[in-house]
Design a protein around this motif. Sequence first.
Motif, PDB file in Angstrom:
ATOM      1  N   ALA A 224       0.835  -1.201   0.000  1.00  0.00           N
ATOM      2  CA  ALA A 224       0.000   0.000   0.000  1.00  0.00           C
ATOM      3  C   ALA A 224       0.870   1.251   0.000  1.00  0.00           C
ATOM      4  O   ALA A 224       0.577   2.233  -0.692  1.00  0.00           O
TER       5      ALA A 224
ATOM      6  N   GLU B  33       2.009   2.040  -3.274  1.00  0.00           N
ATOM      7  CA  GLU B  33       0.878   2.316  -4.166  1.00  0.00           C
ATOM      8  C   GLU B  33       0.666   1.198  -5.185  1.00  0.00           C
ATOM      9  O   GLU B  33       0.182   1.437  -6.295  1.00  0.00           O
TER      10      GLU B  33
ATOM     11  N   VAL C 189      -4.385  -0.619  -2.977  1.00  0.00           N
ATOM     12  CA  VAL C 189      -5.055   0.514  -2.350  1.00  0.00           C
ATOM     13  C   VAL C 189      -6.250  -0.003  -1.561  1.00  0.00           C
ATOM     14  O   VAL C 189      -6.909  -0.967  -1.961  1.00  0.00           O
TER      15      VAL C 189
ATOM     16  N   THR D 113      -3.639  -2.068  -7.903  1.00  0.00           N
ATOM     17  CA  THR D 113      -3.646  -0.889  -8.769  1.00  0.00           C
ATOM     18  C   THR D 113      -3.006  -1.243 -10.108  1.00  0.00           C
ATOM     19  O   THR D 113      -2.438  -2.328 -10.280  1.00  0.00           O
TER      20      THR D 113
END
Length: 219
Positions: free
Chosen positions: A54, A57, A60, A79
């Motif tokens: 997380a 990134e 998420v 993501t």
Amino acid sequence: MGAQVTALGISVLALLEERPMHPYEMYQTLIERGEDQLVKLRPGSLYHTVARLAGQELVVAEGVDRAGNRPERTTYRITASGREALRARVSEILRYPAPEYPLFPLALAEAHNLPKADVLTLVRERVTHLEQELAALDAMSARAREHAVRRRYWLALPYLRATRAAELTWLREFETDLSGGALEWEEFDPDTGARRTASDTPRAGDGERTPPAAGPLPS
């Protein structure tokens, strides 16, 4: 390349490629699929891995839910960057046979520090464990076939079986050579700690004690 993804990170990203999940569901799913055979899996390390992904990134938080009196659980999704990192890392591992430094070859390299009888006992114990692992892998593969799981999802099982079987064959040959005397080994004097190979012949009057004859080896 950007973000570095650990082995457990690969498993997490692969799960989230299927669908969003919360960490507890990830853990349960990995255990059910037997992926603890592929990565070191602990609840704490999984939660840490999710938090790290997380922070990079690559995943998420999508939402928080609560079932009854249970603690709130955060659901995560992969993501676009996570999907790219997953594919890049898997491709890199498939492409390059990088050294992984397993411990067993190191133990083999230093096994000469142990008495012959001890090495034989330990090798025979390892053979038993490997035979049990082969049986477990065969059972997992049988379940996959029984439930019509597509082969691409359990490719690791026949690979693991082949590597375990190759090790088992090598160990049995090693045990035969060592027990039969084809492989020279140092003998240990239990009183003095002195060591000599079977080809060493003490000279008369040199004061060296002759090690006692080895007893019967365990069957």
